[in-house]
Write an enzyme that holds these catalytic residues in place. Structure first.
Site, PDB file in Angstrom:
ATOM      1  N   SER A   9       0.867  -1.188   0.000  1.00 41.02           N
ATOM      2  CA  SER A   9       0.000   0.000   0.000  1.00 41.02           C
ATOM      3  C   SER A   9       0.899   1.232   0.000  1.00 41.02           C
ATOM      4  O   SER A   9       1.956   1.242   0.628  1.00 41.02           O
ATOM      5  CB  SER A   9      -0.886  -0.025   1.248  1.00 41.02           C
ATOM      6  OG  SER A   9      -1.168   1.291   1.697  1.00 41.02           O
ATOM      7  N   HIS A  34      -1.909  -2.467  -3.714  1.00 45.34           N
ATOM      8  CA  HIS A  34      -3.078  -2.099  -2.903  1.00 45.34           C
ATOM      9  C   HIS A  34      -3.224  -0.583  -2.929  1.00 45.34           C
ATOM     10  O   HIS A  34      -2.337   0.145  -2.467  1.00 45.34           O
ATOM     11  CB  HIS A  34      -2.887  -2.605  -1.468  1.00 45.34           C
ATOM     12  CG  HIS A  34      -4.050  -2.347  -0.589  1.00 45.34           C
ATOM     13  ND1 HIS A  34      -5.144  -3.186  -0.503  1.00 45.34           N
ATOM     14  CD2 HIS A  34      -4.316  -1.321   0.267  1.00 45.34           C
ATOM     15  CE1 HIS A  34      -6.018  -2.705   0.355  1.00 45.34           C
ATOM     16  NE2 HIS A  34      -5.547  -1.564   0.840  1.00 45.34           N
ATOM     17  N   ASP A  36      -5.274   2.709  -1.883  1.00 43.44           N
ATOM     18  CA  ASP A  36      -6.207   3.180  -0.854  1.00 43.44           C
ATOM     19  C   ASP A  36      -6.901   4.459  -1.286  1.00 43.44           C
ATOM     20  O   ASP A  36      -6.282   5.516  -1.393  1.00 43.44           O
ATOM     21  CB  ASP A  36      -5.441   3.422   0.450  1.00 43.44           C
ATOM     22  CG  ASP A  36      -5.036   2.121   1.108  1.00 43.44           C
ATOM     23  OD1 ASP A  36      -5.940   1.302   1.395  1.00 43.44           O
ATOM     24  OD2 ASP A  36      -3.828   1.907   1.322  1.00 43.44           O
ATOM     25  N   MET A  38      -9.601   7.285  -0.447  1.00 46.85           N
ATOM     26  CA  MET A  38     -10.284   7.898   0.710  1.00 46.85           C
ATOM     27  C   MET A  38     -10.958   9.188   0.272  1.00 46.85           C
ATOM     28  O   MET A  38     -10.366   9.977  -0.464  1.00 46.85           O
ATOM     29  CB  MET A  38      -9.269   8.212   1.799  1.00 46.85           C
ATOM     30  CG  MET A  38      -8.437   7.015   2.209  1.00 46.85           C
ATOM     31  SD  MET A  38      -7.314   7.482   3.520  1.00 46.85           S
ATOM     32  CE  MET A  38      -6.434   5.949   3.755  1.00 46.85           C
ATOM     33  N   HIS A  67      -8.983  -0.375  -2.843  1.00 47.04           N
ATOM     34  CA  HIS A  67      -9.689  -0.376  -1.552  1.00 47.04           C
ATOM     35  C   HIS A  67     -10.452   0.939  -1.413  1.00 47.04           C
ATOM     36  O   HIS A  67      -9.861   1.984  -1.157  1.00 47.04           O
ATOM     37  CB  HIS A  67      -8.646  -0.536  -0.429  1.00 47.04           C
ATOM     38  CG  HIS A  67      -9.221  -0.546   0.940  1.00 47.04           C
ATOM     39  ND1 HIS A  67      -8.446  -0.418   2.079  1.00 47.04           N
ATOM     40  CD2 HIS A  67     -10.508  -0.677   1.385  1.00 47.04           C
ATOM     41  CE1 HIS A  67      -9.217  -0.468   3.146  1.00 47.04           C
ATOM     42  NE2 HIS A  67     -10.472  -0.616   2.760  1.00 47.04           N
ATOM     43  N   MET A  69     -12.452   3.326   0.410  1.00 47.90           N
ATOM     44  CA  MET A  69     -12.931   3.810   1.712  1.00 47.90           C
ATOM     45  C   MET A  69     -13.730   5.077   1.437  1.00 47.90           C
ATOM     46  O   MET A  69     -13.307   6.200   1.723  1.00 47.90           O
ATOM     47  CB  MET A  69     -11.728   4.077   2.635  1.00 47.90           C
ATOM     48  CG  MET A  69     -11.082   2.799   3.134  1.00 47.90           C
ATOM     49  SD  MET A  69      -9.484   3.080   3.909  1.00 47.90           S
ATOM     50  CE  MET A  69      -8.439   3.082   2.461  1.00 47.90           C
ATOM     51  N   MET A 141      -9.991  -5.166   8.257  1.00 51.18           N
ATOM     52  CA  MET A 141      -9.122  -4.078   8.715  1.00 51.18           C
ATOM     53  C   MET A 141      -8.487  -4.462  10.045  1.00 51.18           C
ATOM     54  O   MET A 141      -9.167  -4.910  10.977  1.00 51.18           O
ATOM     55  CB  MET A 141      -9.926  -2.783   8.914  1.00 51.18           C
ATOM     56  CG  MET A 141     -10.401  -2.063   7.670  1.00 51.18           C
ATOM     57  SD  MET A 141      -9.148  -1.454   6.504  1.00 51.18           S
ATOM     58  CE  MET A 141      -7.945  -0.656   7.538  1.00 51.18           C
ATOM     59  N   ASP A 179      -5.613  -5.938   6.355  1.00 50.90           N
ATOM     60  CA  ASP A 179      -5.168  -4.600   5.950  1.00 50.90           C
ATOM     61  C   ASP A 179      -4.979  -3.698   7.166  1.00 50.90           C
ATOM     62  O   ASP A 179      -5.940  -3.355   7.854  1.00 50.90           O
ATOM     63  CB  ASP A 179      -6.195  -3.975   4.996  1.00 50.90           C
ATOM     64  CG  ASP A 179      -5.735  -2.628   4.459  1.00 50.90           C
ATOM     65  OD1 ASP A 179      -4.552  -2.280   4.643  1.00 50.90           O
ATOM     66  OD2 ASP A 179      -6.575  -1.920   3.865  1.00 50.90           O
TER      67      ASP A 179
HETATM   68  C1  DX5 Z   1      -5.589   2.252   6.037  1.00 54.19           C
HETATM   69  C2  DX5 Z   1      -5.319   1.602   4.700  1.00 54.19           C
HETATM   70  C3  DX5 Z   1      -4.177   0.628   4.733  1.00 54.19           C
HETATM   71  C4  DX5 Z   1      -2.892   1.215   5.202  1.00 54.19           C
HETATM   72  C5  DX5 Z   1      -1.933   0.144   5.591  1.00 54.19           C
HETATM   73  O1  DX5 Z   1      -6.834   2.838   6.025  1.00 54.19           O
HETATM   74  O2  DX5 Z   1      -6.443   0.898   4.253  1.00 54.19           O
HETATM   75  O3  DX5 Z   1      -4.053   0.015   3.475  1.00 54.19           O
HETATM   76  O4  DX5 Z   1      -2.294   2.029   4.263  1.00 54.19           O
HETATM   77  O5  DX5 Z   1      -0.790   0.740   6.105  1.00 54.19           O
HETATM   78  P1  DX5 Z   1       0.098   0.025   7.204  1.00 54.19           P
HETATM   79  O6  DX5 Z   1       0.571  -1.262   6.607  1.00 54.19           O
HETATM   80  O7  DX5 Z   1       1.198   0.994   7.442  1.00 54.19           O
HETATM   81  O8  DX5 Z   1      -0.769  -0.189   8.412  1.00 54.19           O
HETATM   82 ZN    ZN Z   2      -6.228  -0.406   2.443  1.00 58.41          ZN
END
Ligand code: DX5
Ligand code: ZN
Length: 229
Positions: A9, A34, A36, A38, A67, A69, A141, A179
Site C-alpha cells: 500500500s 493495494h 487506498d 479515501m 480499496h 474507503m 481491517m 489490511d
Molecule cells: C488504512 C489503509 C491501509 C494502510 C496500511 O486505512 O487501508 O491500506 O495504508 O498501512 P500500514 O501497513 O502501514 O498499516
Molecule cells: Zn487499504
C-alpha cells in the site's frame, strides 16, 4: 497452505516518485498493488482517485487491488473499473458504506472485476453473511481505516480465525486480506490465522531500509511460518 500474497500500500510511499515506487515493489515480487481510496467522508483523509489509478496502470501489469474507503461506492465503481482497465482488478467496498451490499457486489462483478468486501474493526463478520458466496475477497481491517503506520488491533487475529472457519464450513476458499498494522513480527501470525493476502504499507515504505530489503524481510517471516505448518 498456498503462498501468502503481499499487496503493498502506497500511503507512506514517496508519491512524488510514484512510478519508481511501483516498479520497486513489482521487482521485489509484490503480488498486487493495494491502492487506498479515501473520500474525506467515510474516513477523514482524502487520498487519490481514478486519474491516479490510470497513471499507475500505465507503469505496471500487476493486478490492482483497489480499496474504496468511500461513501456511495456504487456511484464510483465504473470510473475505477475503467481507470484500472485490467483483467484482474479487485474492487473492495466497505460493508459500512453499503446499505444494499449484495447489489453492490453484483455491480462489481458486472464490471468484470473481483468483488471485495471490507470490514472495519468494529464491524462483525455477520455483516457479510449475505454475500459470503459471492465475494471474491474479504478485507479485514487490522486498524481503524484512514491512516497507514498504526499498530495491529489484537482482536484482529481471532476475527481472521473465525472468518476462515466460517468460510471453510461453507466450503469456500475465499481470499482473506488483512489490511493495516502488518509488520515483520506479526505477518506469520496473520497468515496462520487465515489471511491469504497481506497488505503491507509502512513495513515496505519507510526510511529504515529500501523497499527490496523490506519485502525480503516480510517474505522470510512468511516462509518461516509456512515451514512450521
Ligand atoms: C488504512 C489503509 C491501509 C494502510 C496500511 O486505512 O487501508 O491500506 O495504508 O498501512 P500500514 O501497513 O502501514 O498499516
Ligand atoms: Zn487499504
Amino acid at each position: 497452505m498456498t503462498a501468502t500474497k503481499i499487496a503493498p500500500s502506497f500511503l507512506t510511499a514517496d508519491l512524488a516518485r510514484l512510478a519508481d515506487e511501483v516498479r520497486a515493489v513489482e521487482q521485489a515480487g509484490a503480488d498486487y498493488l493495494h491502492l487506498d481510496i479515501m473520500d474525506g467522508h467515510f474516513v477523514p483523509p482524502i487520498s487519490f482517485g481514478p486519474i491516479v489509478i490510470e497513471a499507475i496502470r500505465r507503469v505496471t501489469t500487476l493486478p490492482l487491488d483497489i480499496h474504496l474507503m468511500i461513501e456511495h461506492p456504487e456511484r464510483q465503481l465504473e470510473a475505477f473499473a475503467q481507470a484500472a482497465s485490467a483483467t484482474t482488478t479487485i474492487l473492495t467496498v466497505h460493508v459500512e458504506a453499503c446499505p444494499d451490499l449484495p447489489a453492490v457486489v453484483q455491480q462489481i462483478k458486472d464490471l468484470n472485476c473481483r468483488a471485495g468486501v471490507g470490514l472495519s474493526p468494529d464491524t462483525p463478520i455477520s455483516a457479510i453473511e449475505s454475500v459470503l458466496d459471492a465475494a471474491g475477497q474479504v478485507l479485514v481491517m487490522g486498524v481503524q481505516p484512514g491512516w497507514g503506520g498504526q499498530a495491529l488491533i489484537p482482536a484482529t487475529l481471532p476475527k481472521l480465525r473465525d472468518l476462515r472457519a466460517l468460510l471453510s464450513e461453507r466450503g469456500l476458499a475465499t481470499d482473506i486480506e488483512i489490511d493495516g498494522g502488518v509488520k515483520v513480527d506479526n505477518a506469520a501470525s496473520c497468515a496462520q490465522a487465515g489471511a491469504s493476502v497481506l497488505v503491507a504499507g509502512s513495513v515496505i515504505f519507510n526510511d529504515a531500509a529500501p523497499v527490496a530489503d523490506n519485502m525480503a524481510a516480510l517474505r522470510n517471516a512468511l516462509a518461516a511460518a509456512h515451514a512450521n505448518l
